[in-house]
Motif scaffolding. Structure first.
Motif, mmCIF file in Angstrom:
data_model
loop_
_atom_site.group_PDB
_atom_site.id
_atom_site.type_symbol
_atom_site.label_atom_id
_atom_site.label_comp_id
_atom_site.label_asym_id
_atom_site.label_seq_id
_atom_site.Cartn_x
_atom_site.Cartn_y
_atom_site.Cartn_z
ATOM 1 N N VAL A 103 1.362 -0.956 -0.496
ATOM 2 C CA VAL A 103 -0.004 0.144 -0.257
ATOM 3 C C VAL A 103 0.907 1.158 0.087
ATOM 4 O O VAL A 103 1.715 1.381 1.077
ATOM 5 C CB VAL A 103 -0.976 0.009 1.293
ATOM 6 N N LEU A 104 0.544 1.551 -1.292
ATOM 7 C CA LEU A 104 1.796 3.024 -1.280
ATOM 8 C C LEU A 104 0.841 4.102 -0.618
ATOM 9 O O LEU A 104 -0.414 4.802 -0.748
ATOM 10 C CB LEU A 104 2.608 3.697 -3.042
ATOM 11 N N GLY A 105 1.481 5.249 -0.290
ATOM 12 C CA GLY A 105 0.663 6.561 -0.411
ATOM 13 C C GLY A 105 0.063 6.186 1.936
ATOM 14 O O GLY A 105 -1.766 6.074 1.426
ATOM 15 N N ALA A 106 0.305 5.133 2.786
ATOM 16 C CA ALA A 106 -0.441 4.508 3.388
ATOM 17 C C ALA A 106 -0.910 4.799 4.452
ATOM 18 O O ALA A 106 -1.667 4.755 5.990
ATOM 19 C CB ALA A 106 -0.116 3.106 4.120
ATOM 20 N N GLY A 107 -0.361 6.527 4.791
ATOM 21 C CA GLY A 107 -0.703 7.490 6.178
ATOM 22 C C GLY A 107 -1.445 7.933 6.268
ATOM 23 O O GLY A 107 -3.178 8.149 5.793
ATOM 24 N N GLY A 108 -1.928 7.503 7.759
ATOM 25 C CA GLY A 108 -3.529 7.917 7.761
ATOM 26 C C GLY A 108 -4.516 6.211 8.209
ATOM 27 O O GLY A 108 -4.740 6.746 9.206
ATOM 28 N N GLY A 109 -3.851 5.634 7.597
ATOM 29 C CA GLY A 109 -4.463 4.172 7.421
ATOM 30 C C GLY A 109 -5.856 3.708 7.016
ATOM 31 O O GLY A 109 -6.210 2.943 7.623
ATOM 32 N N LEU A 110 -6.407 4.633 6.172
ATOM 33 C CA LEU A 110 -8.279 4.530 5.947
ATOM 34 C C LEU A 110 -7.877 3.159 4.838
ATOM 35 O O LEU A 110 -8.833 1.619 5.319
ATOM 36 C CB LEU A 110 -8.795 5.739 5.311
ATOM 37 N N GLU A 111 -7.288 3.280 3.845
ATOM 38 C CA GLU A 111 -6.858 2.183 3.347
ATOM 39 C C GLU A 111 -6.769 0.857 4.089
ATOM 40 O O GLU A 111 -7.396 -0.774 3.372
ATOM 41 C CB GLU A 111 -6.358 2.237 1.886
ATOM 42 N N LEU A 112 -5.447 0.784 4.661
ATOM 43 C CA LEU A 112 -4.881 -0.507 5.220
ATOM 44 C C LEU A 112 -6.040 -0.926 6.668
ATOM 45 O O LEU A 112 -7.135 -2.385 6.453
ATOM 46 C CB LEU A 112 -3.839 -0.278 6.330
ATOM 47 N N LYS A 113 -6.469 -0.064 7.099
ATOM 48 C CA LYS A 113 -7.938 -0.887 8.001
ATOM 49 C C LYS A 113 -8.994 -1.330 7.435
ATOM 50 O O LYS A 113 -9.317 -2.723 7.640
ATOM 51 C CB LYS A 113 -8.464 0.223 9.059
ATOM 52 N N ALA A 114 -9.392 -0.657 5.852
ATOM 53 C CA ALA A 114 -10.369 -1.336 5.127
ATOM 54 C C ALA A 114 -10.509 -2.570 4.788
ATOM 55 O O ALA A 114 -11.151 -3.785 4.449
ATOM 56 C CB ALA A 114 -10.792 -0.503 3.962
ATOM 57 N N PHE A 115 -9.087 -3.042 4.273
ATOM 58 C CA PHE A 115 -8.606 -3.801 3.585
ATOM 59 C C PHE A 115 -8.664 -4.789 4.769
ATOM 60 O O PHE A 115 -8.626 -6.905 4.838
ATOM 61 C CB PHE A 115 -7.722 -4.134 2.797
ATOM 62 N N ALA A 116 -8.139 -4.898 6.105
ATOM 63 C CA ALA A 116 -7.792 -5.481 6.807
ATOM 64 C C ALA A 116 -8.812 -6.330 7.514
ATOM 65 O O ALA A 116 -9.123 -7.139 7.936
ATOM 66 C CB ALA A 116 -6.981 -5.072 7.976
ATOM 67 N N GLU A 117 -9.862 -5.236 7.594
ATOM 68 C CA GLU A 117 -11.120 -6.365 7.718
ATOM 69 C C GLU A 117 -11.932 -6.996 7.272
ATOM 70 O O GLU A 117 -12.774 -7.635 7.311
ATOM 71 C CB GLU A 117 -12.367 -4.965 8.417
ATOM 72 N N ALA A 118 -12.318 -6.489 5.460
ATOM 73 C CA ALA A 118 -12.289 -7.440 4.647
ATOM 74 C C ALA A 118 -11.798 -8.705 5.277
ATOM 75 O O ALA A 118 -12.811 -9.680 4.213
ATOM 76 C CB ALA A 118 -12.624 -6.403 3.568
#
Length: 227
Positions: free
Chosen positions: A51-66
């Motif tokens: 995940v490039l531009g991972a700061g903030g973590g919103l996409e990381l969290k969405a992907f991890a929860e899915a």
């Protein structure tokens, strides 16, 4: 220091960052869900995702929860934004390794998929080409790369029209009209916005196949392509 650099380093701005994308990017949460679906089409249950531009973590969290079996390497130049990403991830944080820096600071992989969301409009064309090539080098064969960022036709009439529509969306989302207009001006004057055909050409030049549009939100567009 530019306004953009300030946004990603100022403690108050960083603390409020996660409120921004869902409010200021049309269909943001749906776009994250679609990105996860596109990754999952080819990624295994135990996928490792870049995940490039991972700061903030919103996409990381969405992907991890899915996808409970996925793990992640997230890269971002801002230490403050990576700190926010750790907080945003919460109990999912152990599944993400966070790296301060740019694409050159990302592990070599190979990864089962990669994303770069709301990031590439901050860099020029030459750097986009380099980033795309470096991501391609880190992906397994046929792995998906999902991107989304500002992209609008570059005609004298078309681009101002799309950016005005985006400004109207901000105002409809509760942003004060003068601040919505200022946001449009900042996007116009400080970000590198390409036409959609130029964005797709960068995929192909980097060796990706089948760049396919999956998301359009006024001046934002998103594609998936394959290594």
């Amino acid at each position: 220091m530019t306004d953009i650099q300030t946004m990603f380093s100022d403690p108050q701005a960083v603390a409020k960052y996660t409120e921004g994308p869902p409010r200021f990017v049309p269909g943001y949460n749906a776009m994250l869900s679609m990105a996860a679906i596109l990754l999952a089409e080819r990624a295994p249950e135990n996928a490792q995702v870049l995940v490039l531009g991972a700061g903030g973590g919103l996409e990381l969290k969405a992907f991890a929860e899915a996808h409970q079996g996925w793990s992640f390497d997230g890269v971002d130049p801002s230490a403050a934004m990576l700190g926010l990403a750790r907080k945003t991830l919460g109990s999912c944080a152990p599944r993400a390794r966070l790296h301060q820096g740019y694409i050159d600071d990302a592990p070599d992989g190979p990864f089962d998929g990669a994303t770069c969301l709301l990031t590439l409009h901050f860099v020029d064309v030459a750097e986009r080409r380099r980033i795309a090539s470096e991501v391609r080098r880190r992906l397994k064969p046929r792995a998906p790369f999902v991107v989304a960022h500002l992209s609008a036709p570059n005609g004298d009439h078309e681009r101002p029209l799309w950016l005005s529509r985006y400004s109207a969306f901000l105002a409809a989302s509760g942003v004060e009209p003068d601040k919505a207009a200022a946001a449009r001006d900042a996007v116009t004057n400080h970000l590198e916005i390409l036409a959609p055909a130029q964005d797709e050409a960068i995929f192909r030049e980097a060796g990706f196949s089948d760049p396919t549009l999956f998301y359009t939100g006024f001046a934002f567009r998103g594609w998936v392509a394959y290594a």
